[in-house]
Design a protein around this motif. Structure first.
Motif, mmCIF file in Angstrom:
data_model
loop_
_atom_site.group_PDB
_atom_site.id
_atom_site.type_symbol
_atom_site.label_atom_id
_atom_site.label_comp_id
_atom_site.label_asym_id
_atom_site.label_seq_id
_atom_site.Cartn_x
_atom_site.Cartn_y
_atom_site.Cartn_z
ATOM 1 N N GLU A 68 9.550 126.903 30.607
ATOM 2 C CA GLU A 68 10.508 127.069 30.980
ATOM 3 C C GLU A 68 11.180 128.496 30.558
ATOM 4 O O GLU A 68 11.885 128.953 31.536
ATOM 5 N N TRP A 69 10.871 128.824 29.458
ATOM 6 C CA TRP A 69 11.313 130.061 29.015
ATOM 7 C C TRP A 69 10.566 131.265 29.768
ATOM 8 O O TRP A 69 11.211 132.265 30.079
ATOM 9 N N GLN A 70 9.442 130.934 29.882
ATOM 10 C CA GLN A 70 8.609 132.118 30.696
ATOM 11 C C GLN A 70 9.360 132.117 32.151
ATOM 12 O O GLN A 70 9.158 133.420 32.474
ATOM 13 N N GLU A 71 9.360 131.370 32.674
ATOM 14 C CA GLU A 71 9.979 131.281 33.963
ATOM 15 C C GLU A 71 11.241 131.807 34.164
ATOM 16 O O GLU A 71 11.888 132.732 34.866
ATOM 17 N N SER A 72 11.976 131.667 33.002
ATOM 18 C CA SER A 72 13.567 132.312 32.849
ATOM 19 C C SER A 72 13.481 133.641 32.779
ATOM 20 O O SER A 72 14.186 134.814 33.254
ATOM 21 N N LEU A 73 12.231 134.268 32.133
ATOM 22 C CA LEU A 73 12.250 135.839 31.620
ATOM 23 C C LEU A 73 12.016 136.447 33.091
ATOM 24 O O LEU A 73 12.604 137.238 33.359
ATOM 25 N N GLU A 74 11.263 135.770 33.830
ATOM 26 C CA GLU A 74 10.732 136.417 35.277
ATOM 27 C C GLU A 74 11.882 136.258 36.282
ATOM 28 O O GLU A 74 12.636 137.368 37.014
ATOM 29 N N ARG A 75 12.967 135.067 36.206
ATOM 30 C CA ARG A 75 13.896 134.986 36.911
ATOM 31 C C ARG A 75 15.129 136.095 36.640
ATOM 32 O O ARG A 75 15.887 136.523 37.573
ATOM 33 N N ASN A 76 15.167 136.255 35.314
ATOM 34 C CA ASN A 76 16.429 137.089 35.132
ATOM 35 C C ASN A 76 16.123 138.575 34.732
ATOM 36 O O ASN A 76 17.026 139.503 34.623
ATOM 37 N N GLY A 77 14.882 138.872 35.281
ATOM 38 C CA GLY A 77 14.451 140.385 35.021
ATOM 39 C C GLY A 77 14.335 140.679 33.787
ATOM 40 O O GLY A 77 14.400 141.904 33.277
ATOM 41 N N TRP A 78 13.999 139.743 32.626
ATOM 42 C CA TRP A 78 13.832 140.188 31.233
ATOM 43 C C TRP A 78 12.550 140.545 31.041
ATOM 44 O O TRP A 78 11.584 139.645 31.399
ATOM 45 N N ASP A 79 12.271 141.429 30.097
ATOM 46 C CA ASP A 79 11.059 141.591 29.596
ATOM 47 C C ASP A 79 10.549 140.780 28.293
ATOM 48 O O ASP A 79 11.701 140.839 27.578
ATOM 49 N N ASP A 80 9.551 140.460 28.096
ATOM 50 C CA ASP A 80 9.114 139.709 26.913
ATOM 51 C C ASP A 80 9.234 140.746 25.536
ATOM 52 O O ASP A 80 8.227 141.579 25.809
ATOM 53 N N ALA A 81 9.998 140.143 24.572
ATOM 54 C CA ALA A 81 9.975 141.223 23.531
ATOM 55 C C ALA A 81 9.962 140.419 22.005
ATOM 56 O O ALA A 81 10.515 140.801 21.108
ATOM 57 N N PHE A 82 8.970 139.442 21.995
ATOM 58 C CA PHE A 82 9.342 138.481 21.012
ATOM 59 C C PHE A 82 8.898 139.112 19.794
ATOM 60 O O PHE A 82 7.649 139.674 19.849
ATOM 61 N N LEU A 83 9.541 138.989 18.519
ATOM 62 C CA LEU A 83 9.430 139.566 17.363
ATOM 63 C C LEU A 83 10.199 138.433 16.275
ATOM 64 O O LEU A 83 11.252 138.175 16.620
ATOM 65 N N THR A 84 9.569 137.952 15.110
ATOM 66 C CA THR A 84 10.445 136.920 14.596
ATOM 67 C C THR A 84 10.276 137.469 12.945
ATOM 68 O O THR A 84 9.731 138.505 12.526
ATOM 69 N N GLY A 85 11.152 136.874 12.311
ATOM 70 C CA GLY A 85 11.201 136.906 10.626
ATOM 71 C C GLY A 85 11.571 138.269 10.244
ATOM 72 O O GLY A 85 12.180 139.082 10.637
ATOM 73 N N ASP A 86 10.645 138.541 9.148
ATOM 74 C CA ASP A 86 10.861 139.982 8.447
ATOM 75 C C ASP A 86 10.491 141.098 9.282
ATOM 76 O O ASP A 86 11.155 142.159 9.366
ATOM 77 N N ALA A 87 9.620 140.919 10.417
ATOM 78 C CA ALA A 87 9.332 141.989 11.512
ATOM 79 C C ALA A 87 10.603 142.427 12.315
ATOM 80 O O ALA A 87 10.976 143.545 12.338
ATOM 81 N N PHE A 88 11.305 141.246 12.695
ATOM 82 C CA PHE A 88 12.553 141.499 13.163
ATOM 83 C C PHE A 88 13.760 142.027 12.515
ATOM 84 O O PHE A 88 14.430 143.058 12.844
ATOM 85 N N GLY A 89 13.786 141.703 11.107
ATOM 86 C CA GLY A 89 14.651 142.241 10.183
ATOM 87 C C GLY A 89 14.447 143.717 10.072
ATOM 88 O O GLY A 89 15.418 144.695 9.919
ATOM 89 N N THR A 90 13.155 144.353 10.088
ATOM 90 C CA THR A 90 12.797 145.741 9.976
ATOM 91 C C THR A 90 13.200 146.603 11.032
ATOM 92 O O THR A 90 13.848 147.414 11.213
ATOM 93 N N PHE A 91 12.870 145.728 12.389
ATOM 94 C CA PHE A 91 13.660 146.381 13.684
ATOM 95 C C PHE A 91 14.995 146.406 13.660
ATOM 96 O O PHE A 91 15.488 147.617 13.915
ATOM 97 N N LEU A 92 15.718 145.808 13.149
ATOM 98 C CA LEU A 92 17.073 145.667 12.818
ATOM 99 C C LEU A 92 17.791 146.888 12.084
ATOM 100 O O LEU A 92 18.410 147.452 12.658
ATOM 101 N N ASP A 93 17.129 147.240 11.217
ATOM 102 C CA ASP A 93 17.147 148.063 10.055
ATOM 103 C C ASP A 93 17.071 149.540 11.053
ATOM 104 O O ASP A 93 17.760 150.458 10.877
ATOM 105 N N GLU A 94 15.865 149.586 11.804
ATOM 106 C CA GLU A 94 15.651 150.735 12.510
ATOM 107 C C GLU A 94 16.555 150.893 13.756
ATOM 108 O O GLU A 94 16.762 152.066 14.056
#
Length: 327
Positions: free
Chosen positions: A287-313
């Motif tokens: 369902e989510w993968q279909e929504s990515l394609e339908r909305n023109g969104w690129d998959d950029a999945f990242l979780t937890g501490d790695a996402f926290g580091t990304f927010l700081d950057e």
């Protein structure tokens, strides 16, 4: 008394037969994704990118059986920092998550907000998408070069609208466009709106000369002909849309936006783990993968501490770009 034993055994047998299917198919129980009372806060108005992302995620999660009865609610204001302050005040609440992105990073800086994303619990980055440069269907500008040529002559008379506060993606993108076109960013007449929903009315009503927002927010209006798409801000054209990249048009700009989810501070490791697992399962769902394609969104999945580091950057990036542009 003797009758109860056979009846009890029969009842136990029925429960064994019925139990596994009830728990295994589409319930979310086997992956621990069921979070009763889960609420998604949207820190801008209905129709904006955060709103579309949150409502899409909620619908997809329910369709995939990950959890049920997710409430999505809007709390707009100050580029997302009103919602951010509310989220931070919900200390320890593991049943609340907030849809957010680069716009909230910028708004926290430009509004000198007392609370920042450093005060939240990072959960997941979900998507990345290009911004689009759009005008109303009856606009005199038919190409990106026509628009920028007119913009160069008198930047103040061609207001540009964006669905984020200064420092957010819809502000940074046109400022980078201006610099690439030889326009001093400080001369740009930028008008901020609280999300793409509010911005849309001003583009259609010719209250701004052009607008900059995420591709997923205006995909329907572009395809229906209400909006004319002049350019996209990434390195490649968007599939299914007839518009050049800014680089193709001769302007050295490469820019993308992203969206994700954060939770209140002070939640337990178990609560955080359950929220991360929920979004991992959502990400893996068809369902989510279909929504990515339908909305023109690129998959950029990242979780937890790695996402926290990304927010700081990203926070450091916003500060650097604003200084570089003299803003």
């Amino acid at each position: 008394m003797r009758l109860r034993t056979p009846l009890a055994l029969l009842g136990a047998a029925i429960l064994l037969l019925l139990g596994p299917p009830l728990l295994a198919t589409g319930s979310g129980a086997e992956t621990g994704t069921q979070i009763p009372g889960l609420r998604f806060m949207v820190p801008n108005s209905p129709g904006g990118g955060y709103d579309i992302t949150a409502r899409t995620a909620a619908r997809n999660a329910e369709d995939a059986g990950l959890t049920h009865n997710i409430e999505v609610f809007n709390l707009p204001g100050a580029g997302g920092t009103v919602g951010l302050a509310r989220l931070v005040s919900e200390h320890g609440n593991g049943r609340l998550a907030m849809s957010m992105g680069l716009g909230v990073v910028g708004a926290a800086r430009s509004n000198d907000a007392p609370k920042t994303l450093a005060d939240t619990t990072p959960i997941a980055r979900l998507t990345e998408e290009q911004d689009v440069v759009v005008v109303a269907a009856d606009s005199p500008y038919r190409t990106i070069r026509e628009l920028i040529d007119a913009w160069r002559k008198d930047p103040g008379k061609l207001p540009v609208g964006g669905g984020s506060s200064p420092g957010g993606p819809d502000h940074l993108a046109p400022m980078l466009m201006a610099r690439a076109a030889g326009i001093t960013p400080k001369d740009v007449n930028y008008i901020p709106f609280d999300g793409g929903g509010e911005l849309l009315a001003s583009i259609l009503g010719s209250k701004v000369a052009f607008g900059v927002s995420g591709v997923g927010e205006y995909l329907d209006q572009i395809k229906s002909g209400e909006l004319r798409l002049l350019a996209v801000t990434g390195t490649e054209r968007v599939a299914g849309l007839d518009a050049p990249t800014l680089q193709e048009a001769g302007y050295d700009v490469e820019f993308t936006n992203w969206r994700g989810v954060v939770a209140p501070p002070g939640i337990s490791d178990a609560q955080r783990g359950k929220l991360v697992a929920f979004f991992e399962e959502l990400h893996a769902s068809k369902e989510w993968q279909e929504s990515l394609e339908r909305n023109g969104w690129d998959d950029a999945f990242l979780t937890g501490d790695a996402f926290g580091t990304f927010l700081d950057e990203q926070d450091a990036r916003v500060v650097s770009v604003l200084k570089e542009l003299g803003l």
